[in-house]
Design an enzyme around this catalytic site. Structure first.
Site, PDB file in Angstrom:
ATOM      1  N   GLU A 147      35.291  58.006 -10.406  1.00 46.02           N
ATOM      2  CA  GLU A 147      34.239  58.410 -11.356  1.00 46.02           C
ATOM      3  C   GLU A 147      33.537  59.713 -10.997  1.00 46.02           C
ATOM      4  OE1 GLU A 147      34.636  53.960 -12.173  1.00 46.02           O
ATOM      5  OE2 GLU A 147      34.844  55.318 -10.466  1.00 46.02           O
ATOM      6  N   GLY A 174      36.837  51.725 -14.149  1.00 46.82           N
ATOM      7  CA  GLY A 174      36.439  50.422 -14.676  1.00 46.82           C
ATOM      8  C   GLY A 174      37.536  49.391 -14.618  1.00 46.82           C
ATOM      9  N   GLU A 212      37.249  48.014 -11.266  1.00 42.65           N
ATOM     10  CA  GLU A 212      36.011  47.232 -11.212  1.00 42.65           C
ATOM     11  C   GLU A 212      36.187  45.854 -11.854  1.00 42.65           C
ATOM     12  OE1 GLU A 212      32.316  50.273 -11.157  1.00 42.65           O
ATOM     13  OE2 GLU A 212      33.680  50.536 -12.845  1.00 42.65           O
ATOM     14  N   ALA A 232      37.301  53.185 -18.342  1.00 45.01           N
ATOM     15  CA  ALA A 232      36.589  53.393 -19.607  1.00 45.01           C
ATOM     16  C   ALA A 232      37.385  54.300 -20.535  1.00 45.01           C
ATOM     17  CB  ALA A 232      35.212  53.996 -19.337  1.00 45.01           C
TER      18      ALA A 232
END
Length: 269
Positions: free
Chosen positions: A143, A120, A123, A75
């Site tokens: 995270e 992310g 992910e 992110a």
């Protein structure tokens, strides 16, 4: 090869040639930020995935990066740092749309990973069916080290790959895993020499794309829907998927081509 841009940061390439004509490449293209996923980029990923999922000519999607040293660093924390609580709440569905967009693609998906694939970014790769990585790859879900948790599917997708205890260790420790260990742990599926991840992923996608498009979509549906069910329920999912292809044009062509010792010409229906 044709190219189409979705917003400023996402590029879709349609590859030509034998077998490759049904391979679409979704390239993350925000090199100045090492592909950090901003709100605009998340929206573009989701839009590209919607278009690719609806395109019956696409049999396989390969997720790549245009950055030389990173797949995706996760992110955009600089953008996140400017958000009020209300703005973060409003942004959440947009962010989720990027990850679910990749996850919900109805065709097989292959991630080509090099350099950093963190948070992310990892992910997005986990949302694919298969992950090809080169020896520069560094993956992880860090995270909790910045006060949040994996929110793009990591807490659900990682244990499905490596088991609950291993996923807990990786998520709780927030550690980064280099390529050789990532392959050993099953975090990636194929390890190739430096700089060859995209080439290898596209080659794998081309092999997959030579198979029945009806069969590929049904097989993916059975794999996804059956995962986590008890055996009997899973077999019912498989039977429903089998019935969806058993009377298709692809099935008739596949059997005929086998008996006639020729390459199938899939009608895709």
């Amino acid at each position: 090869m044709s190219e189409e841009r979705y917003g400023e940061f996402v590029l879709v390439r349609r590859h030509g040639g034998e077998g490759a004509g049904h391979v679409a490449e979704l390239a993350l293209d925000r090199p100045k930020a090492m592909n950090a996923v901003s709100t605009a980029m998340a929206r573009s990923i989701a839009e590209a995935c919607t278009a690719l999922g609806a395109d019956r000519d696409v049999r396989v999607v390969v997720l790549t990066s245009t950055h030389e040293r990173a797949f995706c660093v996760g992110a955009d924390l600089k953008e996140r740092n400017s958000f009020s609580d209300a703005e973060l709440v409003r942004q959440r569905p947009v962010a989720r749309g990027a990850y679910t967009g990749v996850l919900d693609l109805p065709v097989p998906t292959v991630a080509a990973v090099h350099g950093f694939a963190l948070g992310g970014g990892f992910e997005l790769a986990l949302s694919c069916d298969l992950i090809v990585a080169d020896r520069t790859a560094v993956v992880g879900l860090p995270e909790v080290s910045v006060g949040v948790i994996p929110g793009g599917g990591g807490t659900q997708l990682l244990p499905r790959r490596v088991g609950a205890a291993r996923a807990a260790e990786l998520i709780f420790s927030a550690r980064r895993v280099e390529a050789a260990e990532a392959r050993e742990l099953g975090l990636v599926d194929e390890l190739v020499e430096e700089g060859r991840d995209r080439e290898a992923a596209l080659a794998l996608a081309t092999r997959i794309a030579g198979n029945s498009p009806v069969g590929l979509r049904a097989a993916k549906r059975a794999l996804r829907l059956g995962h986590g069910l008890d055996l009997r329920a899973g077999l019912e999912v498989e039977d429903a998927a089998w019935r969806s292809v058993a009377f298709s044009g692809d099935r008739a062509e596949g059997v005929a081509a086998f008996n006639e010792k020729r390459k199938p010409q899939w009608p895709g229906e």
